[in-house]
Design an enzyme around this catalytic site. Structure first.
Site, short mmCIF file in Angstrom:
data_model
loop_
_atom_site.label_atom_id
_atom_site.label_comp_id
_atom_site.label_asym_id
_atom_site.label_seq_id
_atom_site.Cartn_x
_atom_site.Cartn_y
_atom_site.Cartn_z
N LYS A 41 0.81 -1.21 0.00
CA LYS A 41 0.00 0.00 0.00
C LYS A 41 0.85 1.27 0.00
O LYS A 41 0.36 2.35 -0.30
CB LYS A 41 -0.95 0.00 1.21
CG LYS A 41 -2.01 -1.10 1.14
CD LYS A 41 -2.94 -0.87 -0.03
CE LYS A 41 -3.99 -1.95 -0.18
NZ LYS A 41 -4.76 -1.84 -1.43
N ASN A 69 -2.11 -6.74 -6.21
CA ASN A 69 -3.26 -6.09 -5.58
C ASN A 69 -3.45 -4.69 -6.16
O ASN A 69 -2.53 -3.87 -6.13
CB ASN A 69 -3.04 -6.02 -4.07
CG ASN A 69 -4.21 -5.39 -3.35
OD1 ASN A 69 -4.38 -4.18 -3.35
ND2 ASN A 69 -5.03 -6.22 -2.75
N THR A 133 -8.88 -8.63 12.41
CA THR A 133 -7.45 -8.80 12.20
C THR A 133 -6.74 -7.47 12.33
O THR A 133 -7.26 -6.44 11.90
CB THR A 133 -7.18 -9.41 10.80
OG1 THR A 133 -5.79 -9.35 10.53
CG2 THR A 133 -7.93 -8.68 9.70
N GLY A 183 -7.92 -12.98 9.63
CA GLY A 183 -7.74 -13.63 10.93
C GLY A 183 -7.59 -15.13 10.84
O GLY A 183 -7.82 -15.84 11.82
N LYS A 363 -29.05 -27.88 20.67
CA LYS A 363 -30.29 -28.36 21.27
C LYS A 363 -31.15 -27.18 21.69
O LYS A 363 -30.67 -26.30 22.39
CB LYS A 363 -29.98 -29.22 22.50
CG LYS A 363 -31.20 -29.58 23.30
CD LYS A 363 -30.87 -29.95 24.73
CE LYS A 363 -30.83 -28.77 25.67
NZ LYS A 363 -32.15 -28.18 25.97
N CYS A 450 -32.54 -27.50 30.35
CA CYS A 450 -31.08 -27.38 30.32
C CYS A 450 -30.39 -28.70 30.65
O CYS A 450 -29.35 -29.02 30.08
CB CYS A 450 -30.62 -26.32 31.32
SG CYS A 450 -31.23 -24.67 30.92
N1 3NM Z 1 -8.36 -8.33 3.17
P1 3NM Z 1 -4.48 -11.62 8.23
S1 3NM Z 1 -8.86 -8.96 5.55
C1 3NM Z 1 -5.90 -8.11 3.06
O1 3NM Z 1 -11.64 -8.68 4.49
C2 3NM Z 1 -7.14 -8.40 3.77
O2 3NM Z 1 -11.05 -8.40 2.43
C3 3NM Z 1 -9.36 -8.57 3.99
O3 3NM Z 1 -4.78 -10.44 7.20
C4 3NM Z 1 -10.79 -8.55 3.63
O4 3NM Z 1 -4.38 -12.88 7.47
C5 3NM Z 1 -7.23 -8.75 5.11
O5 3NM Z 1 -3.16 -11.23 8.84
C6 3NM Z 1 -6.10 -8.95 6.04
O6 3NM Z 1 -5.57 -11.61 9.26
C7 3NM Z 1 -5.92 -10.38 6.45
#
Ligand code: 3NM
Length: 506
Positions: A41, A69, A133, A183, A363, A450
């Site tokens: 970026k 990208n 993330t 994540g 359940k 429960c």
């Molecule tokens: N795009 P990590 S989340 C580059 O939601 C990117 O489109 C995302 O990073 C989306 O694997 C993300 O470290 C970052 O969690 C993912």
């Protein structure tokens, strides 16, 4: 044809000081990454191109695609194999026009975005963010597997509709592929793949950034991820054969094994649930101390009962810890989404928990299962009438509709579903078992709903040789039989002691 299974997205800002960007990418490629997306970026155009050329040398040597990208100019400059665009980047049609036959991927986080993307000439979608993330702070939505499945439904329907008549460079299209992102790492990767699928549509891969780029040993990290993906999820439920004639043997096994049934449940029912658990020959433990969950989950013959009863922010943390520990150790979890149909907040708690972990059993009474059904990929508010045909009120929903709804919940969440009531339905995919209900008196004893979860937990904990479906069916059968017998006493107070006695004699 591109293999999307282990999709590395780069980020040069998180490379450990002991390594270099190129070393990380090289390690990932040698460790088993099947595609690399260069996502930078903050680089100048010149630096971006230089880096892209370096990475392209590595990917070409391994015969895997390099995807750039956003920057179509860079992709063209280095003749990369593809381009990935976000929702705010170049319009899809324009991107396709510029890149010709190259791979084109699009980020989608909603069903609406997926529907638009599927109408274009693209090769794959990236679905996310699955989980929050630190890598991307501006993720629009955290959608979890529940949200991913909704996008998968749009994708499946879109793929079915693609007939090759779209205008564009390529006459006949193959189905649009998909990866999940956000994540994801080696601890949740197998579960994400397991949970993020619906009939006829699953993920083609996992896209990760920090799981590889931020690691000291990118090669090892990638290998670990590949291993986890290849190994798959520890348990895949299939209905299996079961008849009531198996119940005595299953009951005996619970008494022999004396499984530990860990409850994370509400204060109202703890005492009763513990007594019911003891009565069937299992050991109850009511721990809410996350530090000991991994040890408990690691013991043999344990199961977790997770009861939403009295939710709070603090309890949600405890539930999450329980889910992680029992999923990690491959132990069954019974989920009781108490009153989840009552408020949006409760249903959101369920969504969070079902996104965070894989349950073996859900359940609930009819209202609760109707609540969970609203999280299914196939649910649309306007479908209520069709899917819940025959519903005047929750109490009068017809049997066919109950089974149809429970079947959808079972398939979407990949669990056995128990719908309790005058008749109990135990549903796993297309298999259904009905069990006669207990007694009206149970409605007058708090915790009697429960504590069925406790008995299911006991049978699951003791069920080494039975399927989950069989263990659940046996538990529901025993529980209700004892309820009917105990009802001879006719009063709720004496019912409690009589019921415990019946369970202990079962
Ligand atoms: N795009 P990590 S989340 C580059 O939601 C990117 O489109 C995302 O990073 C989306 O694997 C993300 O470290 C970052 O969690 C993912």
């Amino acid at each position: 044809m591109c293999d999307y299974s282990v999709y590395l997205v780069t980020d040069s800002t998180m490379v450990p000081s002991t390594s270099t960007f190129i070393k990380q990418v090289e390690g990932a490629i040698n460790g088993g990454a099947t595609v690399v997306q260069l996502r930078e970026k903050n680089l100048s155009t010149q630096d971006f191109i230089r880096r892209a050329q370096q990475v392209h040398e590595l990917t070409k040597a391994k015969g895997i695609p390099l995807i750039i990208n956003d920057r179509i100019d860079v992709a063209l400059a280095v003749d990369a194999e593809g381009v990935h665009i976000g929702q705010d980047d170049m319009p899809i049609d324009l991107a396709r026009k510029l890149i010709g036959d190259k791979i084109l991927g699009v980020s989608c986080s909603t069903v609406e975005e997926a529907a638009v993307a599927c109408g274009h000439d693209i090769d794959y979608i990236g679905i996310g963010a699955v989980y929050s993330t630190a890598t991307k702070k501006d993720t629009k939505n955290i959608i979890g597997p529940v949200g991913v499945r909704k996008v998968l439904k749009v994708l499946r329907d879109g793929n079915t509709a693609r007939d090759g008549t779209m205008s564009g460079a390529r006459p006949k299209r193959s189905p649009i592929k998909c990866v999940a992102i956000g994540g994801i790492n080696e601890t949740n990767g197998a579960r994400v793949l397991h949970q993020c699928q619906i009939q006829h549509q699953k993920l083609d891969g996992l896209a990760v950034v920090s799981c590889i780029m931020a690691r000291e040993d990118a090669y090892r990290a990638t290998k670990d991820l590949v291993d986890v993906i290849n190994k798959g999820w520890w348990h895949k439920e299939s209905a299996g054969e079961w008849t009531t004639s198996l119940v005595p043997k299953q009951m005996a096994q619970v008494r022999t094994v004396q499984p530990l049934v860990h409850h994370i449940t509400n204060n109202v029912v703890k005492n009763f649930s513990a007594n019911v658990t003891l009565a069937v020959g299992a050991s109850p433990i009511m721990s809410e101390l996350p530090e000991e969950f991994p040890e408990l989950a690691a013991l043999g013959n344990t199961a977790l009962v997770l009861n939403l009863g009295t939710p709070s922010a603090a309890m949600m943390e405890v539930f999450h810890a329980g889910l992680s520990a029992y999923n990690h150790h491959g132990k069954h979890i019974v989920f009781d989404p108490v009153a989840c149909g009552a408020t949006t907040a409760r249903l959101n708690c369920c969504r969070q928990l079902l996104n965070h972990g894989q349950m073996s059993v859900i359940k609930g009474n009819l209202g609760e299962i109707m609540g969970i059904y609203k999280l299914c990929s196939g649910y649309a508010a306007q479908d209520d009438g069709a899917v819940m045909r025959g519903v005047d009120s929750v109490a009068t929903m017809d049997e066919e509709s109950i089974v149809r709804m429970a079947t959808e919940v079972s398939k979407d969440f990949r669990t056995v579903v128990v719908v309790t009531g005058a008749t109990n339905y135990i549903v796993c995919n297309d298999k259904v078992e009905t069990v006669e209900g207990g007694s009206q008196l149970m409605g007058r004893v708090t915790g009697s709903g429960c504590s069925l979860g406790s008995v299911i937990g006991a049978f699951l904990g003791g069920a080494s040789e039975h399927s989950v479906f069989g263990a659940v069916a046996a538990a529901v059968t025993v529980y209700n039989q004892c309820g009917r017998k105990a009802a001879a006493v006719q009063h709720p107070g004496s019912f409690i002691s009589s019921f415990i006695d019946e369970l202990s004699r079962a």
